[in-house]
Scaffold this motif. Structure first.
Motif, PDB file in Angstrom:
ATOM      1  N   PRO A   9       0.832  -1.204   0.000  1.00 56.03           N
ATOM      2  CA  PRO A   9       0.000   0.000   0.000  1.00 56.03           C
ATOM      3  C   PRO A   9       0.865   1.252   0.000  1.00 56.03           C
ATOM      4  O   PRO A   9       1.997   1.238   0.476  1.00 56.03           O
ATOM      5  N   LEU A  10       0.324   2.314  -0.531  1.00 58.41           N
ATOM      6  CA  LEU A  10       1.013   3.599  -0.483  1.00 58.41           C
ATOM      7  C   LEU A  10       0.885   4.179   0.924  1.00 58.41           C
ATOM      8  O   LEU A  10      -0.134   4.007   1.594  1.00 58.41           O
ATOM      9  N   SER A  40      -9.258  22.672   5.092  1.00 58.78           N
ATOM     10  CA  SER A  40     -10.648  22.590   4.657  1.00 58.78           C
ATOM     11  C   SER A  40     -11.162  21.166   4.867  1.00 58.78           C
ATOM     12  O   SER A  40     -10.380  20.204   4.813  1.00 58.78           O
ATOM     13  N   PRO A  41     -12.457  21.024   5.086  1.00 62.05           N
ATOM     14  CA  PRO A  41     -13.022  19.679   5.203  1.00 62.05           C
ATOM     15  C   PRO A  41     -12.790  18.840   3.944  1.00 62.05           C
ATOM     16  O   PRO A  41     -12.558  17.637   4.030  1.00 62.05           O
ATOM     17  N   GLN A  42     -12.815  19.486   2.799  1.00 59.48           N
ATOM     18  CA  GLN A  42     -12.580  18.775   1.542  1.00 59.48           C
ATOM     19  C   GLN A  42     -11.162  18.210   1.494  1.00 59.48           C
ATOM     20  O   GLN A  42     -10.951  17.077   1.061  1.00 59.48           O
ATOM     21  N   TYR A  43     -10.195  19.006   1.936  1.00 58.61           N
ATOM     22  CA  TYR A  43      -8.807  18.554   1.930  1.00 58.61           C
ATOM     23  C   TYR A  43      -8.617  17.400   2.914  1.00 58.61           C
ATOM     24  O   TYR A  43      -7.961  16.407   2.594  1.00 58.61           O
ATOM     25  N   LEU A  44      -9.209  17.507   4.098  1.00 60.87           N
ATOM     26  CA  LEU A  44      -9.112  16.427   5.072  1.00 60.87           C
ATOM     27  C   LEU A  44      -9.737  15.149   4.512  1.00 60.87           C
ATOM     28  O   LEU A  44      -9.185  14.057   4.671  1.00 60.87           O
ATOM     29  N   ARG A  51      -5.995  10.302  -1.265  1.00 58.56           N
ATOM     30  CA  ARG A  51      -5.907  10.963  -2.577  1.00 58.56           C
ATOM     31  C   ARG A  51      -4.926  12.122  -2.594  1.00 58.56           C
ATOM     32  O   ARG A  51      -4.548  12.593  -3.649  1.00 58.56           O
ATOM     33  N   LYS A  52      -4.547  12.591  -1.428  1.00 55.65           N
ATOM     34  CA  LYS A  52      -3.562  13.671  -1.314  1.00 55.65           C
ATOM     35  C   LYS A  52      -2.335  13.164  -0.593  1.00 55.65           C
ATOM     36  O   LYS A  52      -2.417  12.295   0.259  1.00 55.65           O
ATOM     37  N   GLU A  53      -1.198  13.729  -0.933  1.00 58.08           N
ATOM     38  CA  GLU A  53       0.079  13.409  -0.283  1.00 58.08           C
ATOM     39  C   GLU A  53       0.408  14.583   0.637  1.00 58.08           C
ATOM     40  O   GLU A  53       1.105  15.520   0.248  1.00 58.08           O
ATOM     41  N   SER A  55       1.907  17.055   3.553  1.00 60.73           N
ATOM     42  CA  SER A  55       3.230  17.281   4.126  1.00 60.73           C
ATOM     43  C   SER A  55       3.259  16.755   5.550  1.00 60.73           C
ATOM     44  O   SER A  55       2.218  16.504   6.174  1.00 60.73           O
ATOM     45  N   SER A  56       4.455  16.601   6.082  1.00 66.26           N
ATOM     46  CA  SER A  56       4.575  16.146   7.469  1.00 66.26           C
ATOM     47  C   SER A  56       3.947  17.160   8.417  1.00 66.26           C
ATOM     48  O   SER A  56       3.356  16.776   9.433  1.00 66.26           O
ATOM     49  N   GLU A  57       4.029  18.443   8.091  1.00 62.52           N
ATOM     50  CA  GLU A  57       3.407  19.470   8.917  1.00 62.52           C
ATOM     51  C   GLU A  57       1.894  19.318   8.924  1.00 62.52           C
ATOM     52  O   GLU A  57       1.243  19.474   9.954  1.00 62.52           O
ATOM     53  N   MET A  58       1.316  18.981   7.763  1.00 62.17           N
ATOM     54  CA  MET A  58      -0.126  18.804   7.662  1.00 62.17           C
ATOM     55  C   MET A  58      -0.566  17.569   8.440  1.00 62.17           C
ATOM     56  O   MET A  58      -1.569  17.590   9.150  1.00 62.17           O
ATOM     57  N   ILE A  59       0.203  16.489   8.321  1.00 60.90           N
ATOM     58  CA  ILE A  59      -0.122  15.273   9.064  1.00 60.90           C
ATOM     59  C   ILE A  59      -0.055  15.550  10.563  1.00 60.90           C
ATOM     60  O   ILE A  59      -0.930  15.127  11.321  1.00 60.90           O
TER      61      ILE A  59
END
Length: 103
Positions: A9-10, A40-44, A51-53, A55-59
């Protein structure tokens, strides 16, 4: 990707699934977690579906919004991958090699 699929898995799929599981375990909505994480809720939703990669900061921001640490999140993801490898010994050598190369 199905559970019987023997391909590796990715990372974004495994992390996203773990974040979704944590959110659901806490009975939190996407809107609440997204607001606390500053996304945004869409990004989450895209992160949770792999579907999105991010960043470590975002994670880290999403993990924090779920009252967990980046260390706890990555440990849980690694344990999930380890369990998968133990169930599929043919993929085990490949995963260990990829982790060694990533380190």
């Amino acid at each position: 990707m199905s559970d019987t699929d023997s391909t590796e898995p990715l990372w974004r799929h495994v992390v996203g699934a773990r974040l979704r599981d944590l959110r659901r375990d806490r009975a939190a909505t996407i809107n609440d977690v997204a607001r606390r994480a500053g996304v945004s809720p869409q990004y989450l939703s895209e992160i949770e579906r792999g579907r999105k990669e991010p960043s470590s900061e975002m994670i880290a921001a999403v993990a924090g919004a779920l009252d967990t640490s980046l260390l706890d999140l990555t440990s849980a993801v690694a344990e999930g991958l380890r369990a998968r490898v133990n169930n599929d010994s043919s993929a085990g050598a490949q995963v260990r090699t990829e982790f060694a190369l990533a380190a």
